[in-house]
Design a protein around this motif. Structure first.
Motif, PDB file in Angstrom:
ATOM      1  N   LYS A 118       0.834  -1.209   0.000  1.00 44.39           N
ATOM      2  CA  LYS A 118       0.000   0.000   0.000  1.00 44.39           C
ATOM      3  C   LYS A 118       0.869   1.258   0.000  1.00 44.39           C
ATOM      4  O   LYS A 118       0.543   2.251  -0.667  1.00 44.39           O
ATOM      5  N   LEU A 119       1.968   1.214   0.744  1.00 41.53           N
ATOM      6  CA  LEU A 119       2.875   2.363   0.803  1.00 41.53           C
ATOM      7  C   LEU A 119       3.465   2.702  -0.566  1.00 41.53           C
ATOM      8  O   LEU A 119       3.660   3.868  -0.905  1.00 41.53           O
ATOM      9  N   GLN A 120       3.753   1.671  -1.339  1.00 43.35           N
ATOM     10  CA  GLN A 120       4.473   1.866  -2.597  1.00 43.35           C
ATOM     11  C   GLN A 120       3.551   2.081  -3.799  1.00 43.35           C
ATOM     12  O   GLN A 120       3.992   2.567  -4.832  1.00 43.35           O
ATOM     13  N   LYS A 121       2.297   1.717  -3.674  1.00 42.59           N
ATOM     14  CA  LYS A 121       1.423   1.750  -4.847  1.00 42.59           C
ATOM     15  C   LYS A 121       0.419   2.902  -4.842  1.00 42.59           C
ATOM     16  O   LYS A 121      -0.221   3.166  -5.837  1.00 42.59           O
ATOM     17  N   LYS A 122       0.241   3.550  -3.736  1.00 45.32           N
ATOM     18  CA  LYS A 122      -0.771   4.604  -3.667  1.00 45.32           C
ATOM     19  C   LYS A 122      -0.153   5.945  -3.300  1.00 45.32           C
ATOM     20  O   LYS A 122       0.869   6.009  -2.625  1.00 45.32           O
ATOM     21  N   LYS A 123      -0.813   7.006  -3.784  1.00 43.01           N
ATOM     22  CA  LYS A 123      -0.416   8.353  -3.381  1.00 43.01           C
ATOM     23  C   LYS A 123      -1.053   8.643  -2.028  1.00 43.01           C
ATOM     24  O   LYS A 123      -2.274   8.657  -1.900  1.00 43.01           O
ATOM     25  N   LEU A 124      -0.228   8.871  -1.078  1.00 41.34           N
ATOM     26  CA  LEU A 124      -0.716   9.043   0.278  1.00 41.34           C
ATOM     27  C   LEU A 124      -0.223  10.360   0.858  1.00 41.34           C
ATOM     28  O   LEU A 124       0.821  10.884   0.456  1.00 41.34           O
ATOM     29  N   THR A 125      -0.985  10.854   1.816  1.00 38.82           N
ATOM     30  CA  THR A 125      -0.556  12.052   2.539  1.00 38.82           C
ATOM     31  C   THR A 125       0.534  11.658   3.538  1.00 38.82           C
ATOM     32  O   THR A 125       0.699  10.474   3.865  1.00 38.82           O
ATOM     33  N   ASP A 126       1.240  12.655   4.010  1.00 38.86           N
ATOM     34  CA  ASP A 126       2.295  12.385   5.001  1.00 38.86           C
ATOM     35  C   ASP A 126       1.716  11.724   6.254  1.00 38.86           C
ATOM     36  O   ASP A 126       2.340  10.844   6.853  1.00 38.86           O
ATOM     37  N   GLU A 127       0.520  12.179   6.623  1.00 38.98           N
ATOM     38  CA  GLU A 127      -0.137  11.619   7.806  1.00 38.98           C
ATOM     39  C   GLU A 127      -0.474  10.143   7.601  1.00 38.98           C
ATOM     40  O   GLU A 127      -0.284   9.307   8.501  1.00 38.98           O
ATOM     41  N   GLU A 128      -0.970   9.805   6.401  1.00 40.72           N
ATOM     42  CA  GLU A 128      -1.311   8.412   6.085  1.00 40.72           C
ATOM     43  C   GLU A 128      -0.058   7.540   6.043  1.00 40.72           C
ATOM     44  O   GLU A 128      -0.057   6.402   6.525  1.00 40.72           O
ATOM     45  N   ILE A 129       0.998   8.090   5.476  1.00 39.93           N
ATOM     46  CA  ILE A 129       2.269   7.350   5.409  1.00 39.93           C
ATOM     47  C   ILE A 129       2.783   7.044   6.820  1.00 39.93           C
ATOM     48  O   ILE A 129       3.205   5.927   7.113  1.00 39.93           O
ATOM     49  N   GLN A 130       2.719   8.061   7.666  1.00 44.18           N
ATOM     50  CA  GLN A 130       3.194   7.897   9.043  1.00 44.18           C
ATOM     51  C   GLN A 130       2.389   6.818   9.778  1.00 44.18           C
ATOM     52  O   GLN A 130       2.950   5.982  10.491  1.00 44.18           O
ATOM     53  N   LYS A 131       1.060   6.835   9.570  1.00 43.18           N
ATOM     54  CA  LYS A 131       0.204   5.858  10.247  1.00 43.18           C
ATOM     55  C   LYS A 131       0.509   4.438   9.760  1.00 43.18           C
ATOM     56  O   LYS A 131       0.561   3.488  10.556  1.00 43.18           O
ATOM     57  N   ILE A 132       0.710   4.287   8.444  1.00 42.18           N
ATOM     58  CA  ILE A 132       1.027   2.968   7.884  1.00 42.18           C
ATOM     59  C   ILE A 132       2.369   2.479   8.404  1.00 42.18           C
ATOM     60  O   ILE A 132       2.523   1.297   8.786  1.00 42.18           O
ATOM     61  N   GLN A 133       3.348   3.368   8.444  1.00 39.81           N
ATOM     62  CA  GLN A 133       4.668   2.987   8.952  1.00 39.81           C
ATOM     63  C   GLN A 133       4.600   2.577  10.431  1.00 39.81           C
ATOM     64  O   GLN A 133       5.257   1.623  10.855  1.00 39.81           O
ATOM     65  N   ASN A 134       3.804   3.335  11.183  1.00 40.68           N
ATOM     66  CA  ASN A 134       3.612   2.982  12.594  1.00 40.68           C
ATOM     67  C   ASN A 134       2.971   1.600  12.734  1.00 40.68           C
ATOM     68  O   ASN A 134       3.346   0.793  13.594  1.00 40.68           O
ATOM     69  N   THR A 135       1.982   1.347  11.872  1.00 44.52           N
ATOM     70  CA  THR A 135       1.274   0.066  11.911  1.00 44.52           C
ATOM     71  C   THR A 135       2.202  -1.090  11.536  1.00 44.52           C
ATOM     72  O   THR A 135       2.149  -2.167  12.133  1.00 44.52           O
ATOM     73  N   ILE A 136       3.065  -0.851  10.560  1.00 43.01           N
ATOM     74  CA  ILE A 136       4.039  -1.879  10.161  1.00 43.01           C
ATOM     75  C   ILE A 136       4.958  -2.208  11.335  1.00 43.01           C
ATOM     76  O   ILE A 136       5.209  -3.389  11.629  1.00 43.01           O
ATOM     77  N   ARG A 137       5.455  -1.174  12.010  1.00 47.74           N
ATOM     78  CA  ARG A 137       6.321  -1.403  13.165  1.00 47.74           C
ATOM     79  C   ARG A 137       5.559  -2.114  14.283  1.00 47.74           C
ATOM     80  O   ARG A 137       6.096  -2.997  14.961  1.00 47.74           O
ATOM     81  N   ALA A 138       4.288  -1.738  14.444  1.00 49.54           N
ATOM     82  CA  ALA A 138       3.460  -2.357  15.480  1.00 49.54           C
ATOM     83  C   ALA A 138       3.237  -3.844  15.179  1.00 49.54           C
ATOM     84  O   ALA A 138       3.264  -4.684  16.086  1.00 49.54           O
ATOM     85  N   CYS A 139       3.011  -4.162  13.900  1.00 46.02           N
ATOM     86  CA  CYS A 139       2.823  -5.561  13.486  1.00 46.02           C
ATOM     87  C   CYS A 139       4.104  -6.375  13.707  1.00 46.02           C
ATOM     88  O   CYS A 139       4.055  -7.535  14.143  1.00 46.02           O
ATOM     89  N   ALA A 140       5.240  -5.759  13.399  1.00 46.53           N
ATOM     90  CA  ALA A 140       6.531  -6.430  13.603  1.00 46.53           C
ATOM     91  C   ALA A 140       6.754  -6.720  15.090  1.00 46.53           C
ATOM     92  O   ALA A 140       7.209  -7.808  15.464  1.00 46.53           O
ATOM     93  N   GLN A 141       6.403  -5.738  15.923  1.00 46.48           N
ATOM     94  CA  GLN A 141       6.551  -5.924  17.369  1.00 46.48           C
ATOM     95  C   GLN A 141       5.570  -6.976  17.880  1.00 46.48           C
ATOM     96  O   GLN A 141       5.898  -7.766  18.786  1.00 46.48           O
ATOM     97  N   LYS A 142       4.367  -6.997  17.300  1.00 45.21           N
ATOM     98  CA  LYS A 142       3.365  -7.991  17.693  1.00 45.21           C
ATOM     99  C   LYS A 142       3.881  -9.408  17.431  1.00 45.21           C
ATOM    100  O   LYS A 142       3.697 -10.310  18.248  1.00 45.21           O
ATOM    101  N   LYS A 143       4.530  -9.575  16.279  1.00 43.86           N
ATOM    102  CA  LYS A 143       5.092 -10.891  15.948  1.00 43.86           C
ATOM    103  C   LYS A 143       6.116 -11.316  17.004  1.00 43.86           C
ATOM    104  O   LYS A 143       6.113 -12.461  17.471  1.00 43.86           O
ATOM    105  N   VAL A 144       6.992 -10.375  17.377  1.00 44.90           N
ATOM    106  CA  VAL A 144       8.011 -10.659  18.390  1.00 44.90           C
ATOM    107  C   VAL A 144       7.367 -10.986  19.731  1.00 44.90           C
ATOM    108  O   VAL A 144       7.771 -11.937  20.426  1.00 44.90           O
ATOM    109  N   ASN A 145       6.341 -10.219  20.099  1.00 37.32           N
ATOM    110  CA  ASN A 145       5.686 -10.425  21.391  1.00 37.32           C
ATOM    111  C   ASN A 145       4.960 -11.764  21.463  1.00 37.32           C
ATOM    112  O   ASN A 145       4.949 -12.419  22.525  1.00 37.32           O
ATOM    113  N   TYR A 146       4.349 -12.185  20.360  1.00 37.06           N
ATOM    114  CA  TYR A 146       3.662 -13.488  20.366  1.00 37.06           C
ATOM    115  C   TYR A 146       4.652 -14.646  20.454  1.00 37.06           C
ATOM    116  O   TYR A 146       4.294 -15.745  20.873  1.00 37.06           O
TER     117      TYR A 146
END
Length: 258
Positions: A118-146
């Motif tokens: 989604k980050l690479q294929k769509k034109k996104l606002t800075d706010e949307e990009i930041q939220k997606i990046q945060n979510t990606i990091r959150a998902c990565a941390q979730k994997k580690v925590n599980y």
């Protein structure tokens, strides 16, 4: 290899790893069940041999007391199966928790792949990009925590396998090897045979009654205590895992909206 391909490969590896883990877990379960079944069979053979040897001590034919003997054996078997069943339930529930954690890891990786695309294929606002990046990091941390839950479940499964065998051997003791054939003089042997001809019947009857009233009572008391311990252990594990999952969820949300 671009970032999306890396995550897709990671997702594929996670699925392959999950398949391998499932095969290992199912093999471990099969070995566990086979070992417990062998131990149960051994204990049932021991209790039958125990009564046969006792009948010989009192110079009695065990066939004449089949009803009383089988009554005690069935109570013994009932207690043995109760303990095995509660450990089986403990094992299966821990396994389910572990499977759920593995599934959540797989979902986290799949979400990372989707969000990266989604980050690479769509034109996104800075706010949307930041939220997606945060979510990606959150998902990565979730994997580690599980992974923490998975490791804890593996340790608990190992404990379950070891503990059920220890409990069975400590509770269901049959002292068949303590019953020794008397090694004494012919005169003493003849005296014992005559004595048992007269009073052996009553003594063996009392032994069977005492086994039901004393030995079985002791087995039931010990067994009930171990069963309750296993039940409380399962409740503790479930509560602990729910609390960990709640903390993982809180951490996930914090990372998204930070």
């Amino acid at each position: 290899m671009d970032e999306i391909q890396i995550f897709e490969k990671l997702n594929e590896n996670m699925q392959n790893l999950e398949n391998v883990e499932n095969e290992i877990s199912m093999l471990q379960l099969a070995i566990y069940q086979k070992n417990i079944e062998k131990l149960k069979e051994c204990k049932m053979n021991e209790i039958r041999d125990f009564f046969k040897q006792q009948s010989r001590v009192y110079n009695q034919k065990s066939e004449k007391y089949e009803y009383e003997i089988e009554k005690n054996i069935n109570k013994y078997k009932e207690q043995l199966e109760k303990l095995i069943n509660v450990y089986d339930n403990l094992y299966v529930n821990i396994f389910k928790i572990m499977q759920n954690a593995m599934n959540n890891q797989k979902i986290a990786i799949a979400n990372i792949v989707t969000l990266t695309e989604k980050l690479q294929k769509k034109k996104l606002t800075d706010e949307e990009i930041q939220k997606i990046q945060n979510t990606i990091r959150a998902c990565a941390q979730k994997k580690v925590n599980y992974a923490v839950i998975i490791d804890e479940c593996k340790a608990r499964i190992k404990w379950c396998i070891e503990n059920v065998q220890t409990d069975i051997n400590e509770i269901f003791i049959n002292n068949i090897y303590q019953l020794q054939i008397y090694e004494d003089s012919i005169f003493t042997k003849i005296k014992r045979i005559i004595f048992n001809k007269i009073s052996g019947k009553n003594k063996f009857k009392r032994f069977l009654e005492n086994y039901e009233n004393e030995y079985m009572k002791d087995i039931i008391t010990k067994n009930t205590s171990r069963i309750l311990d296993a039940i409380f252990t399962l409740k503790g594990i479930v509560k602990q895992m729910e609390e960990v999952k709640e903390q993982i969820s809180i951490k996930y949300k914090q990372m998204i909206y930070s």
